[in-house]
Design a protein around this motif. Structure first.
Motif, PDB file in Angstrom:
ATOM      1  N   VAL A  81       0.835  -1.204   0.000  1.00  0.00           N
ATOM      2  CA  VAL A  81       0.000   0.000   0.000  1.00  0.00           C
ATOM      3  C   VAL A  81       0.874   1.260   0.000  1.00  0.00           C
ATOM      4  N   PHE A  82       0.483   2.223  -0.820  1.00  0.00           N
ATOM      5  CA  PHE A  82       1.171   3.522  -0.856  1.00  0.00           C
ATOM      6  C   PHE A  82       0.154   4.581  -0.437  1.00  0.00           C
ATOM      7  N   GLU A  83       0.300   5.104   0.753  1.00  0.00           N
ATOM      8  CA  GLU A  83      -0.634   6.118   1.272  1.00  0.00           C
ATOM      9  C   GLU A  83      -0.072   7.514   1.038  1.00  0.00           C
ATOM     10  N   LEU A  84      -0.956   8.429   0.677  1.00  0.00           N
ATOM     11  CA  LEU A  84      -0.509   9.805   0.447  1.00  0.00           C
ATOM     12  C   LEU A  84      -0.798  10.672   1.674  1.00  0.00           C
ATOM     13  N   TRP A  85       0.232  11.275   2.205  1.00  0.00           N
ATOM     14  CA  TRP A  85       0.113  12.203   3.328  1.00  0.00           C
ATOM     15  C   TRP A  85       0.553  13.574   2.849  1.00  0.00           C
ATOM     16  N   ILE A  86       0.035  14.611   3.514  1.00  0.00           N
ATOM     17  CA  ILE A  86       0.386  15.973   3.099  1.00  0.00           C
ATOM     18  C   ILE A  86       0.716  16.811   4.331  1.00  0.00           C
ATOM     19  N   TYR A  87       1.648  17.727   4.154  1.00  0.00           N
ATOM     20  CA  TYR A  87       2.007  18.617   5.272  1.00  0.00           C
ATOM     21  C   TYR A  87       0.975  19.734   5.346  1.00  0.00           C
ATOM     22  N   ASN A  88       0.323  19.803   6.504  1.00  0.00           N
ATOM     23  CA  ASN A  88      -0.706  20.810   6.724  1.00  0.00           C
ATOM     24  C   ASN A  88      -0.062  22.000   7.435  1.00  0.00           C
ATOM     25  N   THR A  89      -0.009  23.142   6.750  1.00  0.00           N
ATOM     26  CA  THR A  89       0.704  24.295   7.317  1.00  0.00           C
ATOM     27  C   THR A  89      -0.004  24.875   8.540  1.00  0.00           C
ATOM     28  N   GLN A  90      -1.342  24.773   8.570  1.00  0.00           N
ATOM     29  CA  GLN A  90      -2.074  25.292   9.728  1.00  0.00           C
ATOM     30  C   GLN A  90      -1.794  24.466  10.987  1.00  0.00           C
ATOM     31  N   ALA A  91      -1.850  23.142  10.810  1.00  0.00           N
ATOM     32  CA  ALA A  91      -1.620  22.264  11.960  1.00  0.00           C
ATOM     33  C   ALA A  91      -0.129  22.002  12.186  1.00  0.00           C
ATOM     34  N   ALA A  92       0.704  22.438  11.235  1.00  0.00           N
ATOM     35  CA  ALA A  92       2.156  22.196  11.276  1.00  0.00           C
ATOM     36  C   ALA A  92       2.475  20.717  11.487  1.00  0.00           C
ATOM     37  N   SER A  93       1.711  19.878  10.784  1.00  0.00           N
ATOM     38  CA  SER A  93       2.001  18.439  10.883  1.00  0.00           C
ATOM     39  C   SER A  93       1.531  17.727   9.612  1.00  0.00           C
ATOM     40  N   LEU A  94       1.990  16.502   9.470  1.00  0.00           N
ATOM     41  CA  LEU A  94       1.576  15.712   8.314  1.00  0.00           C
ATOM     42  C   LEU A  94       0.223  15.069   8.623  1.00  0.00           C
ATOM     43  N   SER A  95      -0.658  15.040   7.633  1.00  0.00           N
ATOM     44  CA  SER A  95      -1.936  14.366   7.854  1.00  0.00           C
ATOM     45  C   SER A  95      -2.274  13.529   6.623  1.00  0.00           C
ATOM     46  N   TYR A  96      -3.049  12.477   6.849  1.00  0.00           N
ATOM     47  CA  TYR A  96      -3.436  11.583   5.750  1.00  0.00           C
ATOM     48  C   TYR A  96      -4.267  12.382   4.744  1.00  0.00           C
ATOM     49  N   HIS A  97      -3.916  12.260   3.467  1.00  0.00           N
ATOM     50  CA  HIS A  97      -4.557  13.077   2.435  1.00  0.00           C
ATOM     51  C   HIS A  97      -5.744  12.357   1.791  1.00  0.00           C
ATOM     52  N   GLY A  98      -6.107  11.212   2.370  1.00  0.00           N
ATOM     53  CA  GLY A  98      -7.311  10.520   1.907  1.00  0.00           C
ATOM     54  C   GLY A  98      -7.158   9.766   0.603  1.00  0.00           C
ATOM     55  N   ARG A  99      -5.925   9.549   0.163  1.00  0.00           N
ATOM     56  CA  ARG A  99      -5.718   8.825  -1.090  1.00  0.00           C
ATOM     57  C   ARG A  99      -4.687   7.732  -0.902  1.00  0.00           C
ATOM     58  N   PHE A 100      -4.905   6.620  -1.573  1.00  0.00           N
ATOM     59  CA  PHE A 100      -3.878   5.579  -1.560  1.00  0.00           C
ATOM     60  C   PHE A 100      -3.987   4.760  -2.831  1.00  0.00           C
ATOM     61  N   VAL A 101      -2.907   4.125  -3.196  1.00  0.00           N
ATOM     62  CA  VAL A 101      -2.911   3.147  -4.290  1.00  0.00           C
ATOM     63  C   VAL A 101      -2.275   1.879  -3.729  1.00  0.00           C
ATOM     64  N   ASP A 102      -2.639   0.740  -4.277  1.00  0.00           N
ATOM     65  CA  ASP A 102      -2.078  -0.486  -3.725  1.00  0.00           C
ATOM     66  C   ASP A 102      -1.888  -1.554  -4.788  1.00  0.00           C
ATOM     67  N   LEU A 103      -1.067  -2.514  -4.459  1.00  0.00           N
ATOM     68  CA  LEU A 103      -0.836  -3.671  -5.321  1.00  0.00           C
ATOM     69  C   LEU A 103      -1.280  -4.901  -4.561  1.00  0.00           C
ATOM     70  N   LYS A 104      -2.225  -5.628  -5.131  1.00  0.00           N
ATOM     71  CA  LYS A 104      -2.665  -6.870  -4.500  1.00  0.00           C
ATOM     72  C   LYS A 104      -1.806  -7.986  -5.067  1.00  0.00           C
ATOM     73  N   LEU A 105      -1.202  -8.738  -4.182  1.00  0.00           N
ATOM     74  CA  LEU A 105      -0.208  -9.710  -4.628  1.00  0.00           C
ATOM     75  C   LEU A 105      -0.535 -11.119  -4.154  1.00  0.00           C
ATOM     76  N   ASN A 106      -0.186 -12.070  -4.997  1.00  0.00           N
ATOM     77  CA  ASN A 106      -0.284 -13.474  -4.627  1.00  0.00           C
ATOM     78  C   ASN A 106       1.150 -13.961  -4.401  1.00  0.00           C
ATOM     79  N   MET A 107       1.486 -14.229  -3.147  1.00  0.00           N
ATOM     80  CA  MET A 107       2.853 -14.633  -2.833  1.00  0.00           C
ATOM     81  C   MET A 107       2.990 -16.121  -3.161  1.00  0.00           C
ATOM     82  N   THR A 108       3.514 -16.402  -4.330  1.00  0.00           N
ATOM     83  CA  THR A 108       3.574 -17.806  -4.766  1.00  0.00           C
ATOM     84  C   THR A 108       4.666 -18.558  -4.000  1.00  0.00           C
ATOM     85  N   THR A 109       4.486 -19.874  -3.907  1.00  0.00           N
ATOM     86  CA  THR A 109       5.440 -20.666  -3.114  1.00  0.00           C
ATOM     87  C   THR A 109       6.219 -21.641  -3.980  1.00  0.00           C
ATOM     88  N   TYR A 110       6.224 -21.397  -5.293  1.00  0.00           N
ATOM     89  CA  TYR A 110       6.991 -22.289  -6.180  1.00  0.00           C
ATOM     90  C   TYR A 110       8.081 -21.510  -6.875  1.00  0.00           C
TER      91      TYR A 110
END
Lengths: 204, 161
Positions: free
Chosen positions: A175-204
Motif C-alpha cells: 500500500v502507498f498512502e498519500l500524506w500531506i504537510y498541513n501548514t495550519q496544523a504544522a504536521s503531516l496528515s493523511y490526504h485521503g488517497r492511496f494506491v495499492d498492489l494486491k499480490l499473490n505470494m507464490t510458493t513455487y
C-alpha cells in the motif's frame, strides 16, 4: 465620405484600439477561476501503462511499477508517501467520503518517501521491489523476511500471511498512502488517497 | 622492567588524551541521532514554508524544490537507518540534510522578494497601464470626434447632418 460613414469607421477603430490596449487587464478579469483543488495519485505497471501490474510474486524476483502524484491544489505541496504492507486481515486505509473522515491504515510505515510538487506539476518515481519470504506449508503460512525497495532493505520479520482457501492464494498487499504537510496544523496528515498492489505470494 | 612500565603508562596516557581530544569520534547514541533528525525535519518544514511563500508570490521555485527533494530523500534514508538501529548513519544523514539547507530560507526569501517586485511592475504595466491606456483612447477618441464634428460643422461639409 460623409460624416456618418466616418462615424462608423471611427467607432470601429476606437473599439479595436481600446480592446487591444485593454487586453492585458481583460485577460486577468475574464479568466475562468479554478474551482476544484485536489491531488492525484496513480500507480502504473512496468511498461508505464495501467496494465501488467505484478500479481503472482515469486520470492527474490524484481518487479517495477511507477508511482505518481499530481498537484492541482493551487500551491506547492509537501507530500509524504507512506509505504505499508498488510495481509487481508489487517485494515486498509479508506479513500471514500469526506477527506477529513478518511483514515489511514494502522500498519506502521516501512518507508516514507518525501516529495515536493509545485502547483499543476506531476512527480513520478520508478519503484523496483522484491520480497524475501519463506513458505511454511505445514501451517499454510508465508513468513516474510524483508522487502527490498529501490535498493533499500525493509524489515518484514513479523509479517505473516495465511493461505486463503476461497481465493487459493497467499495474499499480500503493498500500500502507498498519500500524506500531506498541513501548514495550519504544522504536521503531516493523511490526504485521503492511496494506491495499492494486491499480490499473490507464490510458493513455487 | 621499570622502563617497560613507564612506556606502558605513557601509551595509556596517550590513548586517554587521544579519546579526550576527539570525543566526536565516538559512536552516536539513539538520543543524538533522534535529536539531529528532529532538527533536520523541522528545518525542512521551515524551508518548505519559505518555498511555498515564494511560490505564492509567483517566483520560480524549481531549483529550490529540487534541493528540497534531495534533502527529503536524505532524511528518508536517515529514518530508515534509524529504524535499523544504525544511529551513526542516521545522525550523519540528518546533519547532511541540515547542512544542505543552510542559507535556503534566505534564498527562498530572495526569490519571493524578486517575484513581488516583478509582480508590482507587472501590475503597473498590465493593469494600471492597460486601464489608463484604454481610458485615454476612449477619451481621446471622443475629443477627436467632437473636434471633427466641429470642423465639419463650420465647413458645412457635404453629407453633414
Amino acid at each position: 465620405m460623409n460624416l456618418s460613414e466616418i462615424k462608423v469607421l471611427f467607432i470601429v477603430v476606437t473599439a479595436v484600439a481600446a480592446l487591444l490596449v485593454a487586453s492585458p487587464v481583460l485577460s486577468r478579469i475574464l479568466v475562468y477561476p479554478r474551482t476544484e483543488f485536489f491531488s492525484e495519485m496513480w500507480l502504473l505497471g512496468p511498461n508505464h501503462k495501467a496494465e501488467g501490474y505484478p500479481y503472482n510474486v515469486t520470492q527474490g524476483q524484481n518487479y517495477t511499477v511507477y508511482l505518481g502524484i499530481g498537484n492541482q491544489l493551487g500551491y506547492c505541496a509537501y507530500y509524504v508517501v507512506q509505504v505499508k504492507f498488510r495481509n487481508e486481515t489487517q485494515p486498509l486505509p479508506t479513500s471514500f467520503g469526506p477527506v477529513e473522515n478518511r483514515t489511514p491504515s494502522n500498519m506502521p510505515p516501512l518507508l516514507n518517501i518525501s516529495t515536493f510538487v509545485a502547483d499543476e506539476q506531476n512527480w513520478e518515481l520508478p519503484i523496483s521491489f522484491s520480497f524475501d519470504y519463506e513458505a511454511n506449508l505445514n501451517r499454510s503460512q508465508v513468513w516474510f523476511k524483508s522487502l527490498t525497495m529501490n535498493n533499500e532493505t525493509l524489515d518484514l520479520e513479523s509479517y505473516i500471511t495465511t493461505w486463503n482457501e476461497t481465493r487459493s492464494l497467499f495474499f499480500g498487499n503493498l500500500v502507498f498512502e498519500l500524506w500531506i504537510y498541513n501548514t495550519q496544523a504544522a504536521s503531516l496528515s493523511y490526504h485521503g488517497r492511496f494506491v495499492d498492489l494486491k499480490l499473490n505470494m507464490t510458493t513455487y | 622492567m621499570k622502563l617497560k612500565v613507564s612506556v606502558l603508562a605513557l601509551h595509556l596516557c596517550l590513548f586517554l588524551m587521544l579519546f579526550s581530544l576527539f570525543p566526536f569520534c565516538l559512536a552516536v547514541d539513539e538520543g543524538q541521532a533522534r535529536s539531529a533528525m528532529v532538527q533536520a525535519d523541522q528545518t525542512i518544514k521551515d524551508c518548505y514554508l519559505a518555498v511555498a511563500a515564494a511560490d505564492k508570490a509567483g517566483g520560480n521555485v524549481t531549483d529550490l524544490l529540487s534541493t528540497l527533494q534531495y534533502v527529503g530523500m536524505l532524511l528518508s534514508k536517515a529514518n530508515l537507518a534509524f529504524g535499523k538501529g544504525d544511529y551513526d548513519s542516521a545522525y550523519n544523514l540528518a546533519v547532511q540534510s541540515k547542512a544542505k539547507l543552510e542559507g535556503f530560507v534566505a534564498d527562498a526569501n530572495f526569490v519571493k522578494e524578486e517575484a513581488e517586485q516583478s509582480a508590482d511592475i507587472d501590475f503597473m504595466i498590465n493593469v494600471v497601464g492597460s486601464s489608463v491606456g484604454t481610458v485615454a483612447i476612449l477619451v481621446g477618441s471622443l475629443a477627436v470626434w467632437f473636434g471633427l464634428k466641429r470642423i465639419y460643422g463650420k465647413k458645412g461639409a457635404h453629407g453633414f447632418k
